[in-house]
Design a protein around this motif. Structure first.
Motif, mmCIF file in Angstrom:
data_model
loop_
_atom_site.group_PDB
_atom_site.id
_atom_site.type_symbol
_atom_site.label_atom_id
_atom_site.label_comp_id
_atom_site.label_asym_id
_atom_site.label_seq_id
_atom_site.Cartn_x
_atom_site.Cartn_y
_atom_site.Cartn_z
ATOM 1 N N THR A 82 0.844 -1.187 0.000
ATOM 2 C CA THR A 82 0.000 0.000 0.000
ATOM 3 C C THR A 82 0.882 1.240 0.000
ATOM 4 N N ILE A 83 0.425 2.270 -0.699
ATOM 5 C CA ILE A 83 1.137 3.543 -0.708
ATOM 6 C C ILE A 83 0.529 4.474 0.336
ATOM 7 N N ASN A 84 -0.790 4.567 0.335
ATOM 8 C CA ASN A 84 -1.504 5.348 1.351
ATOM 9 C C ASN A 84 -2.214 4.361 2.269
ATOM 10 N N HIS A 85 -1.961 4.458 3.546
ATOM 11 C CA HIS A 85 -2.517 3.477 4.467
ATOM 12 C C HIS A 85 -3.905 3.863 4.971
ATOM 13 N N ARG A 86 -4.509 4.825 4.301
ATOM 14 C CA ARG A 86 -5.891 5.183 4.588
ATOM 15 C C ARG A 86 -6.469 5.835 3.335
ATOM 16 N N ALA A 87 -7.769 6.034 3.327
ATOM 17 C CA ALA A 87 -8.412 6.685 2.190
ATOM 18 C C ALA A 87 -8.048 8.168 2.178
ATOM 19 N N MET A 88 -7.816 8.710 0.990
ATOM 20 C CA MET A 88 -7.468 10.119 0.866
ATOM 21 C C MET A 88 -8.668 10.986 0.504
ATOM 22 N N GLU A 89 -9.748 10.376 0.044
ATOM 23 C CA GLU A 89 -10.890 11.143 -0.436
ATOM 24 C C GLU A 89 -11.666 11.798 0.701
ATOM 25 N N THR A 90 -12.238 12.939 0.401
ATOM 26 C CA THR A 90 -13.031 13.673 1.380
ATOM 27 C C THR A 90 -14.302 14.213 0.735
ATOM 28 N N ILE A 91 -15.229 14.611 1.592
ATOM 29 C CA ILE A 91 -16.312 15.500 1.191
ATOM 30 C C ILE A 91 -15.803 16.903 1.500
ATOM 31 N N LEU A 92 -15.666 17.720 0.475
ATOM 32 C CA LEU A 92 -15.156 19.078 0.644
ATOM 33 C C LEU A 92 -16.305 20.075 0.585
ATOM 34 N N THR A 93 -16.343 20.993 1.538
ATOM 35 C CA THR A 93 -17.342 22.046 1.528
ATOM 36 C C THR A 93 -16.762 23.256 2.259
ATOM 37 N N THR A 94 -17.601 24.215 2.584
ATOM 38 C CA THR A 94 -17.145 25.397 3.321
ATOM 39 C C THR A 94 -18.080 25.642 4.502
ATOM 40 N N THR A 95 -17.621 26.436 5.434
ATOM 41 C CA THR A 95 -18.415 26.698 6.636
ATOM 42 C C THR A 95 -19.738 27.377 6.301
ATOM 43 N N SER A 96 -19.784 28.133 5.209
ATOM 44 C CA SER A 96 -21.000 28.879 4.865
ATOM 45 C C SER A 96 -22.161 27.968 4.481
ATOM 46 N N ASN A 147 -12.450 22.862 -6.156
ATOM 47 C CA ASN A 147 -11.829 23.288 -4.907
ATOM 48 C C ASN A 147 -12.781 24.202 -4.145
ATOM 49 N N ALA A 148 -12.335 24.673 -2.997
ATOM 50 C CA ALA A 148 -13.199 25.470 -2.128
ATOM 51 C C ALA A 148 -13.675 26.748 -2.810
ATOM 52 N N ALA A 168 -5.532 21.690 0.380
ATOM 53 C CA ALA A 168 -5.091 22.964 0.953
ATOM 54 C C ALA A 168 -4.177 23.740 0.007
ATOM 55 N N LEU A 169 -3.665 23.076 -1.018
ATOM 56 C CA LEU A 169 -2.748 23.739 -1.942
ATOM 57 C C LEU A 169 -3.480 24.539 -3.014
ATOM 58 N N PHE A 170 -4.786 24.336 -3.156
ATOM 59 C CA PHE A 170 -5.514 24.935 -4.264
ATOM 60 C C PHE A 170 -6.539 25.954 -3.782
ATOM 61 N N GLY A 171 -6.674 27.027 -4.545
ATOM 62 C CA GLY A 171 -7.677 28.033 -4.244
ATOM 63 C C GLY A 171 -7.194 29.061 -3.241
ATOM 64 N N THR A 172 -8.003 30.100 -3.078
ATOM 65 C CA THR A 172 -7.643 31.206 -2.192
ATOM 66 C C THR A 172 -8.544 31.289 -0.960
ATOM 67 N N THR A 173 -9.520 30.396 -0.851
ATOM 68 C CA THR A 173 -10.404 30.400 0.311
ATOM 69 C C THR A 173 -9.590 30.133 1.575
ATOM 70 N N PRO A 174 -9.705 30.971 2.600
ATOM 71 C CA PRO A 174 -8.941 30.762 3.839
ATOM 72 C C PRO A 174 -9.210 29.383 4.438
ATOM 73 N N SER A 175 -8.185 28.795 5.017
ATOM 74 C CA SER A 175 -8.316 27.445 5.566
ATOM 75 C C SER A 175 -9.396 27.367 6.636
ATOM 76 N N ALA A 176 -9.607 28.462 7.374
ATOM 77 C CA ALA A 176 -10.618 28.460 8.437
ATOM 78 C C ALA A 176 -12.030 28.319 7.879
#
Length: 232
Positions: A82-96, A147-148, A168-176
């Motif tokens: 295995t290269i990644n020992h867990r799943a890398m996929e996520t549900i991505l959204t924003t706080t709004s 991306n966000a 986290a490398l893509f887009g300009t939306t603040p990480s918070a």
């Protein structure tokens, strides 16, 4: 010196490949008597597993589900690490959006590539959280990676398929303002996203070389984990 060709799974080397690159740069393969060459496969000629079947590469980095599907179809391929020992996929959204769990995807616009796998995974997440997957509004994003910033712009309320390792490398939306829900923490079965695959016959004909390759590759990935400056 034994030559080995490893087919990389993306259009260009990325963070998932850093262990091989460090192993090459620091002669870890050469110390094992291996001459390892990274190969960027031609997507118009098939994925890494197709190149492996044809003999264009000796080792293929591939998504776990693609390997399982080919093995189920009777192809003589095997996973060796295995290269990644867990799943890398996520549900991505924003706080709004107010989305904090799969249940919140009910009645919302969810962007992803609507392949049978994609549809099944998202429906499973919603169902496992007690929701009605039929209420989800699918936004076909094709092969595009949302991306966000796209969510903020109103393309969709959430995106399935983003990787927590690089979103986290893509887009300009603040990480918070970003919300990433790793699928293996919100109801999905645990699975490694990427594995190394070989032709089944090589397990007997090239076992020694493959063992040496895995040893040197592990050294490379451990160096990347312990020395971030070296990895960058």
């Amino acid at each position: 010196m034994t030559p080995l060709r490893i087919g990389l799974e993306y259009f260009t080397p990325w963070t998932n490949d850093v262990g091989y690159q460090i192993a090459i740069a620091n002669d870890l393969y050469l110390q094992q008597g291996l001459e390892v060459r990274q190969v960027l496969v031609d997507p118009l000629a098939g994925d890494t597993l197709e190149h492996l079947v044809r003999g264009d590469v000796d080792i293929a980095v591939c998504p776990t589900n693609r390997l399982l599907k080919r093995v189920e179809a009777g192809q003589a391929l095997r996973g060796i690490a295995t290269i990644n020992h867990r799943a890398m996929e996520t549900i991505l959204t924003t706080t709004s959006t107010g989305i904090q769990r799969p249940l919140d995807l009910q009645g919302r616009r969810v962007a992803f590539n609507p392949t049978p796998r994609g549809i099944a995974l998202v429906r499973h997440l919603i169902t496992s959280d007690g929701g009605d997957p039929d209420s989800m509004i699918i936004v076909d994003s094709g092969s595009r990676e949302i991306n966000a910033d796209d969510i903020v712009a109103g393309f969709a309320d959430a995106f399935f398929g983003a990787y927590w390792a690089w979103d986290a490398l893509f887009g300009t939306t603040p990480s918070a303002q970003r919300v990433a829900l790793p699928v293996d923490e919100i109801g999905m079965l645990a699975y490694p996203s990427y594995v190394l695959a070989v032709r089944a016959d090589s397990l007997s004909t090239d076992r020694e070389s493959l063992t040496k390759f895995l040893h040197a590759s592990e050294q490379g990935f451990r160096l990347a984990a312990s020395d971030h400056a070296l990895a960058v």
